[in-house]
Design a protein around this motif. Structure first.
Motif, short mmCIF file in Angstrom:
data_model
loop_
_atom_site.label_atom_id
_atom_site.label_comp_id
_atom_site.label_asym_id
_atom_site.label_seq_id
_atom_site.Cartn_x
_atom_site.Cartn_y
_atom_site.Cartn_z
N PRO A 161 0.80 -1.23 0.00
CA PRO A 161 0.00 0.00 0.00
C PRO A 161 0.84 1.28 0.00
N ARG A 164 2.07 1.92 -3.42
CA ARG A 164 0.95 2.38 -4.23
C ARG A 164 0.64 3.86 -3.96
N ALA A 187 -4.13 0.75 -3.02
CA ALA A 187 -3.64 0.94 -1.65
C ALA A 187 -4.75 0.70 -0.64
N SER A 191 -4.84 -2.07 2.21
CA SER A 191 -4.87 -1.60 3.59
C SER A 191 -6.23 -0.98 3.89
#
Length: 442
Positions: A161, A164, A187, A191
């Motif tokens: 994440p 990202r 992301a 997450s």
């Protein structure tokens, strides 16, 4: 016949250079001066204190480029060369075996992890965006996205994440909001606790400005006996210690606009994947080397311990003998006091010997642990963020300022660039006591 001395000399020179090269690999203690300056949020001093070893290697080029992003560094030729080298390796792997890409060895014998390689291209993209070379920045962004979306590694796809989020910010700096939203959504998927991303990941309107802060001075490895029951495999006993406090940051500008920066996920996945990769790559080799180290250390500590125990027994025996002698003479002289005193000396001799043996065993155990501590030599890229803060503004900002209100500190290490203006900062996020503790621990 004349060529033999020349050949021997050449071989000797090659072996000598190889030994010098091996001995010049950087260790944790080599980084202490630069790391101290980095934790003070002084990137220019960190570059000045950066160790001279491994010049031009994958590790040091990426480390210095990370520091240089905040120190105003403009020469990125080495970072460019590194990126092109990795791209050529991917093209080679694509014609052979795709899954071997992230296992390609660098010239100095280092196996870069997926996170380090992807971060490399995102970082280079930031440098290009700073120079307003947006086409070049987009090339790096597309390349990083390709690596995140593909299953290049034998362990399967690597996605993260934080990477990202960084990639989303790079797309935004290049004015590509639709591509940025794709990575922000990825992301969020990776997450789910980072729910604040949702309002940006699905927004049709791009922000007017973006604020991004790299948090933490970067983790350090340490020996963790609980990490794995297999004692022989040194790398499997390693873990990483993160020092960042994940503090609350906010921003404001000269026009009175203000808001909070939102905290993203941490990056332990980068380092765990690094350990997993090293363990699988070097399982046989490292086991063999570590087993030799265990054997050598065991033999050394056993001989030292044997000598100490033998000495302790001799001292104890001597004292017991003296006490026994006094007790015998007291018995001959019908002196109860002398007998009691002699017995007391004999008992103290046994106790002293036992204590000396206990101390010897404890010292030997401590020295044995030090011998097998591979954390100081573990090779990885330092100075990478432990987490990031992110904020979007719907208004254009005039000289935005970022601060930690709780500690009443301004984040002074800032750099701004991009078609959609992006302000990037660095904040070590450590209290003074922790900084001093880090120095003493190192």
């Amino acid at each position: 016949m004349k060529n033999k001395p020349q050949k021997s000399g050449a071989i000797l020179l090659f072996l000598l250079s190889l030994c010098i090269s091996c001995s010049s690999l950087l260790k944790r203690e080599d980084y202490i001066p630069a790391k101290n300056e980095w934790t003070k949020a002084d990137p220019k001093s960190a570059l000045k204190e950066f160790p001279s070893g491994e010049s031009g290697s994958f590790i040091t080029v990426l480390e210095k480029a990370t520091i240089g992003l905040f120190a105003g560094e403009k020469n990125i030729s080495k970072l460019q060369d590194l990126a092109e080298e990795n791209k050529s390796r991917l093209r080679f792997s694509a014609s052979r075996e795709l899954r071997s890409f992230f296992y390609m060895e660098t010239p100095e014998g280092y196996y870069a992890s997926e996170a380090e390689i992807i971060y490399l291209h995102i970082l280079l993209g930031f440098y290009y965006a700073k120079k307003e070379q947006y086409e070049e920045a987009l090339v790096e962004a597309r390349y990083a996205a390709n690596l995140l979306n593909g299953e290049w590694s034998a362990e399967g796809q690597f996605d993260d994440p934080t990477l990202r989020i960084l990639l989303g910010v790079l797309w935004t700096a290049c004015g590509e909001w639709q591509d940025a939203k794709i990575d922000f959504r990825a992301a969020l998927r990776l997450s789910p606790k980072t729910g604040w991303l949702r309002q940006y990941a699905y927004s049709d309107q791009p922000p007017k400005e973006v604020l991004l802060v790299f948090g933490g001075a970067g983790p350090e490895p340490f020996m963790d006996p609980e990490a794995n029951l297999n004692f022989v495999r040194g790398l499997r006993k390693l873990n990483f210690r993160f020092r960042g406090n994940r503090s609350e940051l906010s921003w404001s500008d000269l026009d009175g606009n203000q808001d909070k920066l939102l905290l993203g996920p941490s990056t332990p996945n980068w380092y765990q994947r690094h350990l997993d990769r090293d363990n699988s790559m070097h399982e046989i080799i490292d086991d063999s080397k570590y087993f030799q180290l265990v054997t050598f250390s065991t033999a050394k500590q056993a001989s030292i311990l044997t000598a100490k125990i033998t000495g302790s027994i001799l001292v104890g025996t001597l004292i017991v003998g003296v006490g026994g002698g006094i007790a015998y003479l007291g018995a001959q002289a019908n002196s109860g006091e002398a007998v009691g005193f002699g017995a007391l000396i004999a008992i103290s001799g046994v106790q002293l010997a036992a204590k000396m043996i206990d101390d010897a065993v404890a010292t030997s155990r401590e020295e044995f642990s030090k011998d097998l501590d591979v954390s100081s030599d573990y090779r990885f890229v330092r100075f990478l963020p432990e987490y990031v803060w992110l904020s979007f503004s719907k208004k254009s900002l005039r000289f935005p300022k970022i601060q930690d209100k709780k500690r009443q500190k301004d984040i002074s290490v800032l750099t701004s660039f991009g078609k959609i203006p992006v302000t990037i900062g660095f904040y070590p996020d450590q209290i003074e006591e922790e900084k001093k503790s880090d120095v003493s621990n190192n």
